[in-house]
Structures are given as structure tokens and as C-alpha cells.
Design a protein around this motif. Structure first.
Motif, PDB file in Angstrom:
ATOM      1  N   LEU A   1     -14.680 -13.734   1.612  1.00 32.11           N
ATOM      2  CA  LEU A   1     -13.236 -13.303   2.186  1.00 32.11           C
ATOM      3  C   LEU A   1     -12.876 -11.200   1.744  1.00 32.11           C
ATOM      4  CD1 LEU A   1     -12.213 -13.159   5.320  1.00 32.11           C
ATOM      5  CD2 LEU A   1     -10.664 -14.199   3.907  1.00 32.11           C
ATOM      6  N   LEU A   2     -13.379 -10.984   2.141  1.00 29.53           N
ATOM      7  CA  LEU A   2     -13.068  -9.448   2.155  1.00 29.53           C
ATOM      8  C   LEU A   2     -12.264  -8.635   2.988  1.00 29.53           C
ATOM      9  CD1 LEU A   2     -13.400  -6.625   0.318  1.00 29.53           C
ATOM     10  CD2 LEU A   2     -15.208  -5.968   2.140  1.00 29.53           C
ATOM     11  N   LEU A   3     -10.584  -8.833   2.001  1.00 35.20           N
ATOM     12  CA  LEU A   3      -9.166  -8.627   2.480  1.00 35.20           C
ATOM     13  C   LEU A   3      -9.186  -7.142   2.547  1.00 35.20           C
ATOM     14  CD1 LEU A   3      -6.737  -9.362   3.633  1.00 35.20           C
ATOM     15  CD2 LEU A   3      -5.604  -9.255   1.906  1.00 35.20           C
ATOM     16  N   VAL A   4      -9.049  -5.867   3.186  1.00 34.99           N
ATOM     17  CA  VAL A   4      -9.179  -4.657   3.279  1.00 34.99           C
ATOM     18  C   VAL A   4      -7.572  -4.203   4.286  1.00 34.99           C
ATOM     19  CG1 VAL A   4     -10.306  -2.435   4.266  1.00 34.99           C
ATOM     20  CG2 VAL A   4     -11.785  -4.995   4.414  1.00 34.99           C
ATOM     21  N   HIS A   5      -6.597  -3.780   3.370  1.00 34.05           N
ATOM     22  CA  HIS A   5      -5.031  -3.610   3.397  1.00 34.05           C
ATOM     23  C   HIS A   5      -5.075  -2.740   2.682  1.00 34.05           C
ATOM     24  CE1 HIS A   5      -1.206  -4.350   5.534  1.00 34.05           C
ATOM     25  NE2 HIS A   5      -0.975  -4.895   3.896  1.00 34.05           N
TER      26      HIS A   5
ATOM     27  N   GLY B   1      -5.375   0.512   1.368  1.00 35.14           N
ATOM     28  CA  GLY B   1      -5.749   1.401   0.489  1.00 35.14           C
ATOM     29  C   GLY B   1      -6.560   0.243  -0.419  1.00 35.14           C
ATOM     30  N   TRP B   2      -5.872  -1.012  -0.283  1.00 37.61           N
ATOM     31  CA  TRP B   2      -6.926  -1.189  -1.733  1.00 37.61           C
ATOM     32  C   TRP B   2      -7.769  -3.189  -1.067  1.00 37.61           C
ATOM     33  CZ3 TRP B   2      -5.382  -2.665  -6.436  1.00 37.61           C
ATOM     34  CH2 TRP B   2      -3.311  -1.969  -6.478  1.00 37.61           C
ATOM     35  N   PHE B   3      -8.818  -2.891  -1.315  1.00 38.08           N
ATOM     36  CA  PHE B   3      -9.681  -4.402  -1.225  1.00 38.08           C
ATOM     37  C   PHE B   3      -9.574  -5.130  -1.856  1.00 38.08           C
ATOM     38  CE2 PHE B   3     -12.973  -0.829  -0.660  1.00 38.08           C
ATOM     39  CZ  PHE B   3     -13.355  -1.626   0.858  1.00 38.08           C
ATOM     40  N   LEU B   4      -9.230  -6.484  -2.210  1.00 39.14           N
ATOM     41  CA  LEU B   4      -8.796  -8.518  -2.466  1.00 39.14           C
ATOM     42  C   LEU B   4     -10.594  -8.902  -1.733  1.00 39.14           C
ATOM     43  CD1 LEU B   4      -7.078 -10.078  -4.319  1.00 39.14           C
ATOM     44  CD2 LEU B   4      -6.578 -10.951  -1.800  1.00 39.14           C
ATOM     45  N   GLN B   5     -11.363  -8.733  -2.937  1.00 38.76           N
ATOM     46  CA  GLN B   5     -12.488 -10.011  -2.057  1.00 38.76           C
ATOM     47  C   GLN B   5     -12.120 -11.407  -3.239  1.00 38.76           C
ATOM     48  OE1 GLN B   5     -16.254  -8.243  -3.312  1.00 38.76           O
ATOM     49  NE2 GLN B   5     -16.902  -9.300  -1.121  1.00 38.76           N
ATOM     50  N   ALA B   6     -12.974 -12.389  -2.241  1.00 33.83           N
ATOM     51  CA  ALA B   6     -13.019 -13.815  -2.897  1.00 33.83           C
ATOM     52  C   ALA B   6     -14.814 -13.831  -3.261  1.00 33.83           C
ATOM     53  CB  ALA B   6     -12.490 -15.138  -2.480  1.00 33.83           C
ATOM     54  N   LEU B   7     -15.222 -14.344  -4.089  1.00 31.73           N
ATOM     55  CA  LEU B   7     -16.790 -14.597  -3.841  1.00 31.73           C
ATOM     56  C   LEU B   7     -17.109 -15.751  -4.529  1.00 31.73           C
ATOM     57  CD1 LEU B   7     -17.930 -11.431  -6.294  1.00 31.73           C
ATOM     58  CD2 LEU B   7     -18.916 -11.695  -3.561  1.00 31.73           C
ATOM     59  N   GLU B   8     -17.607 -16.861  -3.845  1.00 38.76           N
ATOM     60  CA  GLU B   8     -17.860 -18.161  -4.485  1.00 38.76           C
ATOM     61  C   GLU B   8     -19.403 -18.503  -4.103  1.00 38.76           C
ATOM     62  OE1 GLU B   8     -15.192 -20.195  -2.807  1.00 38.76           O
ATOM     63  OE2 GLU B   8     -16.120 -20.601  -0.920  1.00 38.76           O
ATOM     64  N   GLY B   9     -20.160 -19.184  -5.078  1.00 40.68           N
ATOM     65  CA  GLY B   9     -21.164 -19.361  -5.394  1.00 40.68           C
ATOM     66  C   GLY B   9     -21.834 -20.339  -7.030  1.00 40.68           C
TER      67      GLY B   9
END
Ligand code: FAD
Length: 158
Positions: free
Chosen positions: A49-53, A55-63
């Protein structure tokens, strides 16, 4: 030197970075990032999931470990953001974002309660998040996203 985990074990990485997008085209650029992410992540079993808020990105990557690390290796070199900061990285028991090869969510006024819960309404600084707080925010956003999608399905336009 410790060896990487077995390639089939589930790995989760969460990072935050500052957006480096021109304001006029920011939405189009995020849409392009998501389109590329869906295309690439699907092939290597990466979800997130990529959160865009604000001026920031906060992203989780799983696999699988290797797939997550290769994906993150490309992401850090991308000029559309700067100062990537890894908040959490390690083995995960199960996927929290299994439904999405990647999905972006912009936090709107209606979602303020999420940030308020985390004490983040005034000054959103994801690089200060603990791993637990970052995952809590992203899973809360995932919940909103799922409810929004369910509403859209159960409530078709008249
Ligand atoms: P293409 O999409 O074909 O791009 C080719 C090259 O051009 C790449 O080097 C790319 O960085 C660069 N590029 C493309 N468009 C632009 C642009 N508008 N401005 C500047 N450079 C550009 N990729 C994933 O695969 N999975 C993800 O989950 C993912 N998440 C991302 C999250 C963020 C916050 C950002 C900024 C990028 C993310 N990306 C993700 C994109 C990633 O950084 C790479 O651009 C992408 O993986 C490269 O894919 P590709 O080889 O198919 O190249």
C-alpha cells in the motif's frame, strides 16, 4: 555476514520519503507510479500500500525477500521522491496487504480521524513513526480503502 532469509519466506518493508513531484502534475505522476507498480509487483508476488499525504510517501511492500529488496532497490533510485527512510524491515507471518499489487490512498478530510488516533493530525512526519505505528496507520488506511470499495460495489449509482 548473515545470509538472506530463504527466498520463499515473507518479508515486509515499510519506508517513508519526501515527494519530489511538480504540483501541477502530481496526481498524474502518482497514477503513473501505481500503474508501473501494479504491472511489476504482480509478476513477483509483491503486494502493498502506498499512502500519499502532505508531501510524503509512506509505503509497505511485502512478498518474497528477494522480490521486495529488488523492488525497493529500484524505488530508492527514483527521482520522483527523496530521502527514503526505512522504518521497518523483516520477516512477516502473513500478508497485511494481500489484496493489492499496489494501491495508493490520499488521506482526505474525511480520513482525519485516522491521523488523530495516531496523534498525527497537525504534523505528519512518518520518518518519526515507530514500526508499530507505521503498520497501524497503513492497515487502518487499508480498512478505509476496503470499506470504500465495498460501498462502491453495494451502492451503485441510481
Ligand atoms: P518504467 O516505468 O518503464 O520507467 C523507466 C525509468 O524511468 C525508471 O528508471 C523510472 O524510475 C523512470 N521514470 C519513469 N517515469 C518517470 C517520471 N515521471 N519521472 C522520473 N523518472 C521516471 N515500482 C515498482 O515496481 N513497484 C512499486 O511498488 C513501486 N513503488 C513506488 C513508490 C514510489 C513512492 C515511487 C516514487 C516509485 C515507485 N515505483 C515502484 C517505481 C520505481 O521507482 C521504478 O520507477 C519502477 O519500478 C521502474 O519500473 P520499470 O523498469 O518498469 O520502468
Amino acid at each position: 555476514m548473515s545470509s538472506p532469509p530463504p527466498s520463499r519466506s515473507l518479508h515486509r518493508l515499510i519506508y517513508a520519503s519526501r515527494q519530489n513531484l511538480s504540483p501541477e502534475t502530481a496526481q498524474d505522476q502518482v497514477a503513473a507510479i501505481i500503474a508501473t507498480s501494479i504491472r511489476n509487483n504482480r509478476g513477483v508476488a509483491v503486494t502493498g500500500l502506498l499512502l500519499v499525504h502532505d508531501g510524503w510517501f509512506l509505503q509497505a511492500l511485502e512478498g518474497p525477500y528477494q522480490a521486495v529488496m529488488r523492488t525497493y532497490g529500484r524505488i530508492v533510485a527514483d527521482p520522483r521522491h527523496v530521502d527514503p527512510h526505512v522504518i521497518a524491515a523483516g520477516p512477516a507471518e502473513e500478508r497485511e496487504f494481500g489484496d493489492w499489487n499496489m494501491c495508493a490512498r490520499h488521506i482526505g478530510i474525511a480520513d482525519d480521524a485516522i491521523l488523530a488516533t495516531l496523534g498525527q493530525r497537525a504534523d505528519f512526519r512518518p520518518t518519526d513513526f515507530t514500526p508499530v505505528a507505521a503498520l497501524r496507520l497503513l492497515t487502518a488506511v487499508r480498512g478505509i480503502q476496503q470499506r470504500t470499495e465495498a460501498d462502491a460495489v453495494s451502492d451503485p449509482p441510481a
